[in-house]
Design an enzyme around this catalytic site. Structure first.
Site, PDB file in Angstrom:
ATOM      1  N   ARG A   1      -8.230  40.543 -11.758  1.00 47.32           N
ATOM      2  CA  ARG A   1      -9.657  40.271 -11.691  1.00 47.32           C
ATOM      3  C   ARG A   1      -9.912  38.780 -11.856  1.00 47.32           C
ATOM      4  NH1 ARG A   1     -12.612  43.527 -16.168  1.00 47.32           N
ATOM      5  NH2 ARG A   1     -14.345  42.300 -15.365  1.00 47.32           N
TER       6      ARG A   1
ATOM      7  N   ASP B   1     -13.125  36.057 -12.565  1.00 50.29           N
ATOM      8  CA  ASP B   1     -14.472  36.097 -13.128  1.00 50.29           C
ATOM      9  C   ASP B   1     -15.500  35.497 -12.168  1.00 50.29           C
ATOM     10  OD1 ASP B   1     -13.603  37.321 -15.450  1.00 50.29           O
ATOM     11  OD2 ASP B   1     -13.266  35.418 -16.492  1.00 50.29           O
TER      12      ASP B   1
ATOM     13  N   ARG C   1      -9.161  29.115 -18.607  1.00 49.72           N
ATOM     14  CA  ARG C   1     -10.317  28.270 -18.935  1.00 49.72           C
ATOM     15  C   ARG C   1     -10.314  27.885 -20.413  1.00 49.72           C
ATOM     16  NH1 ARG C   1     -15.033  31.862 -16.753  1.00 49.72           N
ATOM     17  NH2 ARG C   1     -16.334  30.209 -17.644  1.00 49.72           N
TER      18      ARG C   1
END
Length: 258
Positions: free
Chosen positions: A53, A55, A211
């Protein structure tokens, strides 16, 4: 599955307009649009399984999905049969005609039934891009900063991160995973014509991990903490001790290996 053929589909996408890869209620995602395009092309409901996945607003220059489509019947059938016979040879062109400009299918190829887009992947790579001068062509594609951080210090800290395997401190809280262990095989900063880029490869990544790592390394690069203090952050296993997550616009999934 009986009487089906498993296919891998390689694609890339600009994540600016999407709430990530995975289907969500009341939000437009890449998976939703790809499922619709495949179902239209093959004239039957098709569900995709992605390699992971991404974001909201995160990009992918390489992404893989797998689908299970019915085996093509002998020539001479109806519209559904003809669609299956032409797939995957004409599937790339057909899907790209149905998808928006910011999602592009690169290739489609048959694989063994036990190949899985997510669980068969052995390594994933990400890049995080930063630039330092206002550039309309990098808007939503890179993070704009004013001051250049110290790359030597950040690479020192990145090397320290590679010594560890438990990255609970970089994981989004309340995620449903069995382990926060990952094996990072590469992590380094490089200069580019437009700025700097962080490149990282691992066997798996936790949610928000890249991140959070970049945010922590930026603390080092700005002189807020010494490189060796990254050890204390990792060993604390506490997300609140690590740096703030940097904006999603600079993050790219760049490679998936099987």
């Amino acid at each position: 599955m009986a009487n089906t053929q498993r296919y891998f589909i390689e694609l890339s996408y600009d994540g600016t307009n999407y709430h990530g890869w995975q289907i969500q209620p009341n939000a437009v995602t890449v998976q939703e649009l790809l499922n619709k395009a495949l179902s239209t092309l093959l004239r039957q409901p098709i569900e995709t399984v992605g390699c992971g996945r991404t974001d909201t607003r995160v990009h992918a220059t390489q992404y893989f999905v797998h689908i299970d489509a019915p085996q093509p019947p002998p020539a001479g059938g109806g519209a559904e049969d003809n669609a299956l016979q032409k797939f995957p040879l004409q599937g790339v062109r057909g899907l790209n005609a149905l998808l928006p400009y910011d999602i592009a299918v690169r290739r489609i190829f048959a694989v063994d039934d036990d190949m899985h887009a997510r669980f068969s992947a052995t390594q994933r790579s990400y890049e995080y891009h930063i630039h330092f001068q206002k550039d309309p062509f990098l808007y939503n594609k890179s993070w704009l900063l004013r001051d250049m951080p110290n790359l030597d210090l950040m690479n020192h800290a990145a090397a320290i991160i590679m010594e560890y395997s438990d990255f609970s401190c970089f994981s989004k809280s309340n995620t449903q995973v069995f382990t926060n262990n990952c094996k990072i095989v590469n992590a380094r900063w490089e200069q580019t014509p437009n700025g700097i880029v962080f490149k990282i490869s691992a066997d798996r990544f936790l949610r928000n991990m890249v991140r959070a790592i970049v945010g922590t390394l930026m603390m080092v690069g700005r002189g807020d903490i010494a490189p060796e203090e990254v050890r204390n952050i990792i060993e604390s296993k506490n997300r609140s001790n690590a740096g703030t997550s940097v904006p999603a616009c600079g993050l790219y999934l760049t490679e998936v290996k099987y």
